[in-house]
Design a protein around this motif. Sequence first.
Motif, short mmCIF file in Angstrom:
data_model
loop_
_atom_site.label_atom_id
_atom_site.label_comp_id
_atom_site.label_asym_id
_atom_site.label_seq_id
_atom_site.Cartn_x
_atom_site.Cartn_y
_atom_site.Cartn_z
N GLY A 63 0.82 -1.21 0.00
CA GLY A 63 0.00 0.00 0.00
C GLY A 63 0.85 1.26 0.00
N PHE A 64 2.15 1.09 0.34
CA PHE A 64 3.09 2.22 0.31
C PHE A 64 3.57 2.50 -1.11
N ASP A 122 -4.46 -0.81 -0.60
CA ASP A 122 -3.52 -1.93 -0.49
C ASP A 122 -3.42 -2.57 -1.87
N ASP A 123 -2.48 -3.47 -2.04
CA ASP A 123 -2.34 -4.09 -3.36
C ASP A 123 -3.40 -5.14 -3.61
N LEU A 124 -3.80 -5.87 -2.54
CA LEU A 124 -4.62 -7.05 -2.76
C LEU A 124 -5.53 -7.31 -1.57
N THR A 127 -8.62 -12.44 2.38
CA THR A 127 -9.70 -12.68 3.35
C THR A 127 -10.35 -11.38 3.84
N GLY A 128 -9.70 -10.26 3.59
CA GLY A 128 -10.24 -8.97 4.03
C GLY A 128 -9.82 -8.57 5.44
N GLY A 129 -9.11 -9.45 6.14
CA GLY A 129 -8.71 -9.16 7.52
C GLY A 129 -7.84 -7.91 7.66
N THR A 130 -6.90 -7.76 6.75
CA THR A 130 -5.99 -6.62 6.81
C THR A 130 -6.73 -5.30 6.57
N LEU A 131 -7.53 -5.28 5.51
CA LEU A 131 -8.29 -4.04 5.21
C LEU A 131 -9.27 -3.71 6.31
N CYS A 132 -9.87 -4.74 6.90
CA CYS A 132 -10.84 -4.52 7.97
C CYS A 132 -10.16 -3.85 9.16
N CYS A 148 -12.39 1.41 0.07
CA CYS A 148 -11.10 0.72 0.07
C CYS A 148 -10.77 0.41 -1.38
N ALA A 149 -9.51 0.62 -1.77
CA ALA A 149 -9.11 0.40 -3.16
C ALA A 149 -7.92 -0.55 -3.20
#
Length: 175
Positions: A63-64, A122-124, A127-132, A148-149
């Motif tokens: 995401g950086f 983020d890139d990918l 499971t969605g845990g990171t974005l959540c 979220c993109a």
Amino acid sequence: DARVAGIAASIRVIPDFPKPGIMFQDITTLLLDPNAFRDTIDLFVERYKDQGITVVAGVEARGFIFGPPIALAIGAKFVPLRKPKKLPGEVISEEYSLEYGTDKIEMHVGAVEASDRALVVDDLIATGGTLCAAVKLLERVGAKVVECACVIELPELKGRDKLGDRPVFVLVKAD
Ligand code: 5GP
């Protein structure tokens, strides 16, 4: 959009990385292709330039790569959401579960305010845990998460379900 096919074609898939059975979506080959990289950023910028977004929050590490050029182009600040113990100032942190165990991401206190309108990058999404967890950090300080993109989604893992009614926008769906 015709540009999406070129972006999809630039992503390399590496089987059995980081462990057997995983088909790893490698975005470093997208970065080697200046047209694909530019098209990726342009597509996000075109979508977000008129949405009143004041902060782009990028998730470590990839995401950086995608977050900062989007932030600069739309005139928003960039805030890194980092792995534990990397940020030097006071932080808030959010834990999330992995296949085995848990992980955490952290954000500097004061970087985001209640009046901010946020885009999380983020890139990918798998499971969605990171974005959540990322969304929760921003919402804890009162910010509005507009969307979220991600460049890539693995739809089979149903990561969107974890994000409830927060919209997720992706360029490429991988199978
Ligand atoms: P999730 O929390 O949605 O299960 O996993 C998403 C996170 O793991 C993202 O931060 C992403 O960078 C990383 N990730 C998981 N699988 C892959 C993959 O195949 N390729 C890439 N580039 N990142 C992945």
